[in-house]
Scaffold this active site. Structure first.
Site, PDB file in Angstrom:
ATOM      1  N   ASP A  80      -0.296  -1.211   2.118  1.00  0.00           N
ATOM      2  CA  ASP A  80       0.382  -1.424   0.839  1.00  0.00           C
ATOM      3  C   ASP A  80       0.381  -0.125   0.040  1.00  0.00           C
ATOM      4  O   ASP A  80      -0.493   0.736   0.240  1.00  0.00           O
ATOM      5  CB  ASP A  80      -0.347  -2.497   0.020  1.00  0.00           C
ATOM      6  CG  ASP A  80      -0.336  -3.847   0.717  1.00  0.00           C
ATOM      7  OD1 ASP A  80       0.557  -4.076   1.553  1.00  0.00           O
ATOM      8  OD2 ASP A  80      -1.237  -4.660   0.415  1.00  0.00           O
TER       9      ASP A  80
HETATM   10  N1  URA Z   1      -4.331  -5.897   3.939  1.00  0.00           N
HETATM   11  C1  URA Z   1      -3.770  -5.819   2.718  1.00  0.00           C
HETATM   12  O1  URA Z   1      -3.817  -6.759   1.943  1.00  0.00           O
HETATM   13  N2  URA Z   1      -3.163  -4.659   2.374  1.00  0.00           N
HETATM   14  C2  URA Z   1      -3.119  -3.583   3.174  1.00  0.00           C
HETATM   15  O2  URA Z   1      -2.569  -2.546   2.784  1.00  0.00           O
HETATM   16  C3  URA Z   1      -3.707  -3.679   4.445  1.00  0.00           C
HETATM   17  C4  URA Z   1      -4.313  -4.849   4.808  1.00  0.00           C
END
Ligand code: URA
Length: 235
Positions: free
Chosen positions: A101
């Site tokens: 993310d």
């Molecule tokens: N899980 C998440 O919630 N976000 C990420 O970026 C990676 C794994």
């Protein structure tokens, strides 16, 4: 490509070590000594020898990036992780192997090896990803048990995970073998809390290099590439 960067491309030397060799007059390009680390070389055509070792250009590129928050794991236009790679980003075919993310930090593999990337991301391979998270409110042992058991997230049930409570439950380490959208945030929510910080520490056998500051990257070593191939079941 910059000469110092090219010297690091087989994963044996850090950028600092490569620059130092160049400045000390220990690097030749097509037989002539070059002392400027930013000298431009053509990796396909130029003959570079660093401290007696010829640098052989790898067919594929494998990069470990310490992703900072605020960058998108994509090759599209905008503030993407690719913009952190400088002129390496121009190499055709490079892509982030998996997504973090925008607000997640840490280990991101970037490669142009589509076959390996595909295998590493295949849900059938169960390649483990390990994260450090902080959460609010702190999770108790019950919450960590929920993480470990693999909570029901509505559209799917997460597979059982390894999870360890840190700092009285206000943070933790978790290793999962799948990579669904917002997986860790959703698992922590299902356990009764909210992620306030997330950092990936490991992707299969590949550990985030602590020497890499936020936004810094380096090429993988031969051993690291081989360990990824083994994790992917590739010869
Ligand atoms: N899980 C998440 O919630 N976000 C990420 O970026 C990676 C794994």
């Amino acid at each position: 490509m910059r000469l110092d960067r090219f010297i690091t491309s087989d994963g044996r030397l850090s950028r600092r070590e490569a620059s130092s060799l160049v400045r000390r007059g220990l690097v030749t390009v097509n037989g002539g000594t070059v002392r400027a680390p930013d000298f431009r070389v053509d990796p396909e055509a130029d003959d570079v020898v660093a401290d007696g070792r010829r640098i052989v250009w790898r067919r594929n590129t494998y990069i470990m990036l310490n992703k900072p928050a605020g960058y998108v794991s994509s090759t599209e236009k905008g503030k993407t992780v690719m913009t952190l790679l400088g002129d390496e980003a121009g190499r055709p075919g490079l892509f982030p192997c998996g997504r973090l993310d925008a607000d997640t930090e840490g280990l991101l593999l970037i490669t142009d090896d589509g076959a390996l990337g595909h295998l590493l991301l295949s849900p059938r391979r169960h390649v483990e990803k390990e994260y450090l998270f902080r959460c609010d409110p702190p999770l108790g042992e019950k919450g960590f048990d929920i993480l470990r058991s693999g909570p029901d997230l509505g559209d799917f049930t997460a597979r059982p995970a390894t999870a360890e409570s840190l700092d009285g439950g206000s943070s933790g380490r978790i290793a999962v073998t799948e990579g669904k959208y917002h997986q860790i945030k959703r698992m922590v929510r299902a356990a009764g809390s909210e992620v306030t910080y997330l950092r990936r520490l490991r992707f299969g056998p590949l550990e985030l290099d602590p020497a890499l500051g936020a936004g810094e990257w380096r090429y993988l070593t031969e051993d690291e590439i081989n360990s990824l191939r083994a994790a992917a079941g590739q010869k």
